[in-house]
Each structure stands twice: as structure tokens, then as C-alpha cells.
Design a protein around this motif. Structure first.
Motif, PDB file in Angstrom:
ATOM      1  N   GLU A  77     -18.269 -24.857 -27.791  1.00  0.00           N
ATOM      2  CA  GLU A  77     -19.040 -26.101 -27.683  1.00  0.00           C
ATOM      3  C   GLU A  77     -19.460 -26.601 -29.062  1.00  0.00           C
ATOM      4  OE1 GLU A  77     -22.177 -26.149 -24.775  1.00  0.00           O
ATOM      5  OE2 GLU A  77     -20.982 -24.932 -23.396  1.00  0.00           O
ATOM      6  N   VAL A  78     -19.892 -25.680 -29.902  1.00  0.00           N
ATOM      7  CA  VAL A  78     -20.308 -26.053 -31.253  1.00  0.00           C
ATOM      8  C   VAL A  78     -19.097 -26.558 -32.039  1.00  0.00           C
ATOM      9  CG1 VAL A  78     -21.457 -25.255 -33.353  1.00  0.00           C
ATOM     10  CG2 VAL A  78     -22.144 -24.323 -31.144  1.00  0.00           C
ATOM     11  N   ALA A  79     -17.989 -25.854 -31.948  1.00  0.00           N
ATOM     12  CA  ALA A  79     -16.767 -26.275 -32.653  1.00  0.00           C
ATOM     13  C   ALA A  79     -16.278 -27.612 -32.117  1.00  0.00           C
ATOM     14  CB  ALA A  79     -15.687 -25.208 -32.509  1.00  0.00           C
ATOM     15  N   GLY A  80     -16.455 -27.851 -30.827  1.00  0.00           N
ATOM     16  CA  GLY A  80     -16.047 -29.117 -30.234  1.00  0.00           C
ATOM     17  C   GLY A  80     -16.771 -30.308 -30.853  1.00  0.00           C
ATOM     18  N   VAL A  81     -18.027 -30.107 -31.225  1.00  0.00           N
ATOM     19  CA  VAL A  81     -18.784 -31.180 -31.873  1.00  0.00           C
ATOM     20  C   VAL A  81     -18.169 -31.509 -33.230  1.00  0.00           C
ATOM     21  CG1 VAL A  81     -21.025 -31.834 -32.837  1.00  0.00           C
ATOM     22  CG2 VAL A  81     -20.922 -30.667 -30.632  1.00  0.00           C
ATOM     23  N   LEU A  82     -17.779 -30.499 -33.979  1.00  0.00           N
ATOM     24  CA  LEU A  82     -17.167 -30.759 -35.280  1.00  0.00           C
ATOM     25  C   LEU A  82     -15.784 -31.393 -35.129  1.00  0.00           C
ATOM     26  CD1 LEU A  82     -19.499 -28.846 -36.172  1.00  0.00           C
ATOM     27  CD2 LEU A  82     -17.985 -28.154 -38.002  1.00  0.00           C
ATOM     28  N   LEU A  83     -15.089 -31.062 -34.069  1.00  0.00           N
ATOM     29  CA  LEU A  83     -13.744 -31.594 -33.869  1.00  0.00           C
ATOM     30  C   LEU A  83     -13.724 -33.000 -33.266  1.00  0.00           C
ATOM     31  CD1 LEU A  83     -11.964 -28.388 -32.561  1.00  0.00           C
ATOM     32  CD2 LEU A  83     -11.470 -29.595 -34.700  1.00  0.00           C
ATOM     33  N   LYS A  84     -14.726 -33.315 -32.431  1.00  0.00           N
ATOM     34  CA  LYS A  84     -14.709 -34.609 -31.738  1.00  0.00           C
ATOM     35  C   LYS A  84     -15.916 -35.494 -32.046  1.00  0.00           C
ATOM     36  CE  LYS A  84     -12.609 -35.282 -28.092  1.00  0.00           C
ATOM     37  NZ  LYS A  84     -11.434 -35.539 -27.354  1.00  0.00           N
ATOM     38  N   GLY A  85     -16.927 -34.925 -32.704  1.00  0.00           N
ATOM     39  CA  GLY A  85     -18.150 -35.684 -32.938  1.00  0.00           C
ATOM     40  C   GLY A  85     -19.003 -35.725 -31.682  1.00  0.00           C
ATOM     41  N   ARG A  86     -20.227 -36.229 -31.842  1.00  0.00           N
ATOM     42  CA  ARG A  86     -21.112 -36.363 -30.677  1.00  0.00           C
ATOM     43  C   ARG A  86     -22.304 -37.207 -31.089  1.00  0.00           C
ATOM     44  NH1 ARG A  86     -23.988 -31.359 -27.660  1.00  0.00           N
ATOM     45  NH2 ARG A  86     -25.522 -31.603 -29.303  1.00  0.00           N
ATOM     46  N   GLY A  87     -22.682 -38.144 -30.265  1.00  0.00           N
ATOM     47  CA  GLY A  87     -23.799 -39.009 -30.609  1.00  0.00           C
ATOM     48  C   GLY A  87     -23.495 -39.722 -31.912  1.00  0.00           C
ATOM     49  N   GLY A  88     -24.393 -39.598 -32.863  1.00  0.00           N
ATOM     50  CA  GLY A  88     -24.177 -40.227 -34.165  1.00  0.00           C
ATOM     51  C   GLY A  88     -23.417 -39.363 -35.148  1.00  0.00           C
ATOM     52  N   MET A  89     -23.071 -38.149 -34.747  1.00  0.00           N
ATOM     53  CA  MET A  89     -22.371 -37.258 -35.672  1.00  0.00           C
ATOM     54  C   MET A  89     -20.876 -37.538 -35.645  1.00  0.00           C
ATOM     55  SD  MET A  89     -22.494 -33.195 -36.015  1.00  0.00           S
ATOM     56  CE  MET A  89     -21.079 -32.304 -36.630  1.00  0.00           C
ATOM     57  N   PRO A  90     -20.290 -37.745 -36.816  1.00  0.00           N
ATOM     58  CA  PRO A  90     -18.838 -37.988 -36.857  1.00  0.00           C
ATOM     59  C   PRO A  90     -18.066 -36.697 -36.606  1.00  0.00           C
ATOM     60  CG  PRO A  90     -19.692 -37.783 -39.074  1.00  0.00           C
ATOM     61  CD  PRO A  90     -20.887 -37.736 -38.142  1.00  0.00           C
ATOM     62  N   PRO A 117     -30.575 -28.874 -46.420  1.00  0.00           N
ATOM     63  CA  PRO A 117     -30.139 -27.574 -46.929  1.00  0.00           C
ATOM     64  C   PRO A 117     -30.795 -26.403 -46.187  1.00  0.00           C
ATOM     65  CG  PRO A 117     -30.595 -29.051 -48.752  1.00  0.00           C
ATOM     66  CD  PRO A 117     -31.057 -29.754 -47.491  1.00  0.00           C
ATOM     67  N   SER A 118     -31.963 -26.645 -45.616  1.00  0.00           N
ATOM     68  CA  SER A 118     -32.665 -25.610 -44.842  1.00  0.00           C
ATOM     69  C   SER A 118     -32.164 -25.541 -43.410  1.00  0.00           C
ATOM     70  CB  SER A 118     -34.159 -25.915 -44.815  1.00  0.00           C
ATOM     71  OG  SER A 118     -34.381 -27.144 -44.108  1.00  0.00           O
ATOM     72  N   ALA A 119     -31.309 -26.490 -42.999  1.00  0.00           N
ATOM     73  CA  ALA A 119     -30.788 -26.623 -41.634  1.00  0.00           C
ATOM     74  C   ALA A 119     -31.888 -26.984 -40.636  1.00  0.00           C
ATOM     75  CB  ALA A 119     -30.030 -25.375 -41.189  1.00  0.00           C
ATOM     76  N   LYS A 120     -33.025 -27.451 -41.120  1.00  0.00           N
ATOM     77  CA  LYS A 120     -34.128 -27.820 -40.220  1.00  0.00           C
ATOM     78  C   LYS A 120     -34.036 -29.254 -39.740  1.00  0.00           C
ATOM     79  CE  LYS A 120     -37.116 -24.178 -41.666  1.00  0.00           C
ATOM     80  NZ  LYS A 120     -38.438 -23.719 -41.969  1.00  0.00           N
ATOM     81  N   GLY A 121     -33.040 -30.007 -40.216  1.00  0.00           N
ATOM     82  CA  GLY A 121     -32.813 -31.358 -39.752  1.00  0.00           C
ATOM     83  C   GLY A 121     -33.933 -32.312 -40.128  1.00  0.00           C
ATOM     84  N   ILE A 122     -33.881 -33.498 -39.544  1.00  0.00           N
ATOM     85  CA  ILE A 122     -34.926 -34.508 -39.710  1.00  0.00           C
ATOM     86  C   ILE A 122     -35.293 -34.952 -38.305  1.00  0.00           C
ATOM     87  CG2 ILE A 122     -35.494 -36.800 -40.607  1.00  0.00           C
ATOM     88  CD1 ILE A 122     -33.422 -36.294 -42.835  1.00  0.00           C
ATOM     89  N   PRO A 123     -36.497 -34.627 -37.849  1.00  0.00           N
ATOM     90  CA  PRO A 123     -36.888 -34.953 -36.470  1.00  0.00           C
ATOM     91  C   PRO A 123     -36.639 -36.425 -36.136  1.00  0.00           C
ATOM     92  CG  PRO A 123     -38.533 -33.556 -37.489  1.00  0.00           C
ATOM     93  CD  PRO A 123     -37.564 -33.948 -38.576  1.00  0.00           C
ATOM     94  N   GLY A 124     -36.021 -36.645 -34.997  1.00  0.00           N
ATOM     95  CA  GLY A 124     -35.727 -37.986 -34.531  1.00  0.00           C
ATOM     96  C   GLY A 124     -34.455 -38.576 -35.104  1.00  0.00           C
ATOM     97  N   ALA A 125     -33.891 -37.947 -36.099  1.00  0.00           N
ATOM     98  CA  ALA A 125     -32.682 -38.479 -36.725  1.00  0.00           C
ATOM     99  C   ALA A 125     -31.520 -37.485 -36.666  1.00  0.00           C
ATOM    100  CB  ALA A 125     -32.956 -38.881 -38.168  1.00  0.00           C
ATOM    101  N   PHE A 126     -31.738 -36.295 -37.218  1.00  0.00           N
ATOM    102  CA  PHE A 126     -30.691 -35.284 -37.290  1.00  0.00           C
ATOM    103  C   PHE A 126     -31.235 -33.972 -36.753  1.00  0.00           C
ATOM    104  CE2 PHE A 126     -30.090 -38.239 -40.853  1.00  0.00           C
ATOM    105  CZ  PHE A 126     -28.876 -38.791 -40.469  1.00  0.00           C
ATOM    106  N   ALA A 179     -26.606 -32.940 -46.112  1.00  0.00           N
ATOM    107  CA  ALA A 179     -27.173 -34.277 -46.344  1.00  0.00           C
ATOM    108  C   ALA A 179     -27.931 -34.755 -45.113  1.00  0.00           C
ATOM    109  CB  ALA A 179     -26.076 -35.266 -46.705  1.00  0.00           C
ATOM    110  N   CYS A 180     -27.435 -34.465 -43.950  1.00  0.00           N
ATOM    111  CA  CYS A 180     -28.102 -34.880 -42.713  1.00  0.00           C
ATOM    112  C   CYS A 180     -28.984 -33.773 -42.142  1.00  0.00           C
ATOM    113  CB  CYS A 180     -27.063 -35.291 -41.669  1.00  0.00           C
ATOM    114  SG  CYS A 180     -26.075 -36.728 -42.157  1.00  0.00           S
ATOM    115  N   HIS A 181     -28.421 -32.580 -42.020  1.00  0.00           N
ATOM    116  CA  HIS A 181     -29.141 -31.482 -41.381  1.00  0.00           C
ATOM    117  C   HIS A 181     -30.069 -30.747 -42.343  1.00  0.00           C
ATOM    118  CE1 HIS A 181     -27.026 -31.959 -37.602  1.00  0.00           C
ATOM    119  NE2 HIS A 181     -25.882 -32.077 -38.290  1.00  0.00           N
TER     120      HIS A 181
END
Length: 136
Positions: free
Chosen positions: A68-81, A44-53, A40-42
Motif C-alpha cells: 500500500e505504501v509503495a502503491g502511493v509512490l507508484l501512483k500518487g494519492r491526493g495531492g502527492m504526485p 526532514p523529521s518526517a513529522k509533516g505539516i499538519p493540514g498540508a502534508f 521538502a513536504c514531509h
């Protein structure tokens, strides 16, 4: 007759094994978890939305240190829950393994044990121990 039954059973086991291997190569539940939790954010193509995701496709970060990547999913970062309460260690490992091996990324996957060890090292509550939340 017994020989035919044994051959049929072996053929069925080989077919099931090939199917499981194909699912793993396609991402299996990692792909469905990505589509359900990340696309929904990144996108389906994983290309994200420039400036947002940010893009996950062909990403140096995604292909970098797995912890480091797993840490983002476990703790969130920036606007990512964080997803520590909504995804198990197995599910986090599956989605990261899928993303790190697809979308132009070529990095090794993570195991459930690696995610679990990182969860403990970061002091993130074990999955399933939190009170029910409606975060995601």
C-alpha cells in the motif's frame, strides 16, 4: 610477506563490509533519497505539516502493508504526485525501507523485486520507459 598482504586484504574487506553495513543501517541511499524527494513536504523529521502534508514518523500507514505504501509512490494519492517516472524500483524500495525503519517506525523494508512486481500488478509503466518529464 605474502601472509601480511593477505591479512591486509582481509582487513580491508572487513572494513568495507562494516562500512556498507553501517550505511545500510543508517539508510544509505534511502536516506539521501528521502532528503532529496520527500523531506521538502514531509519535513526532514518526517513529522509533516499538519493540514498540508501527513507525518510519516510513527505512522500506522507507513508501518502497514508495504504494498500500500509503495502503491502511493507508484501512483500518487491526493495531492502527492507519483514517483514512478522519477525513481527506479530499487530507489523506491530503498526510500521506503529507510522510512519504514526510522522516525519511530518499525516495519520491514521492501525489495526491488517486490516494488517491481507491484509496479506490474498496478499497470504502471516500467521505469525508464516514459518520455522524459519534468514532474519533480
Amino acid at each position: 610477506m605474502k601472509h601480511v598482504v593477505i591479512q591486509a586484504a582481509l582487513a580491508a574487506m572487513l572494513a568495507a563490509s562494516a562500512c556498507a553495513t553501517a550505511l545500510a543501517q543508517e539508510g544509505g541511499d534511502g536516506k539521501s533519497l528521502f532528503l532529496k524527494n520527500c523531506a521538502a513536504c514531509h519535513q526532514p523529521s518526517a513529522k509533516g505539516i499538519p493540514g498540508a502534508f501527513p507525518a510519516l514518523a510513527e505512522s500506522r500507514f507507513v508501518q502497514g502493508q508495504g504494498s500500500e505504501v509503495a502503491g502511493v509512490l507508484l501512483k500518487g494519492r491526493g495531492g502527492m504526485p507519483d514517483f514512478s517516472e522519477s525513481l527506479s524500483d530499487r530507489e523506491i524500495a530503498a526510500v521506503l525501507t529507510f522510512v519504514r525503519a526510522n522516525f519511530g517506525n518499525r516495519a520491514a523494508g521492501l525489495s526491488e523485486a517486490e516494488v517491481g512486481a507491484l509496479r506490474a500488478a498496478l499497470g504502471v509503466e516500467p521505469f525508464g520507459s516514459a518520455v522524459m518529464s519534468n514532474k519533480h
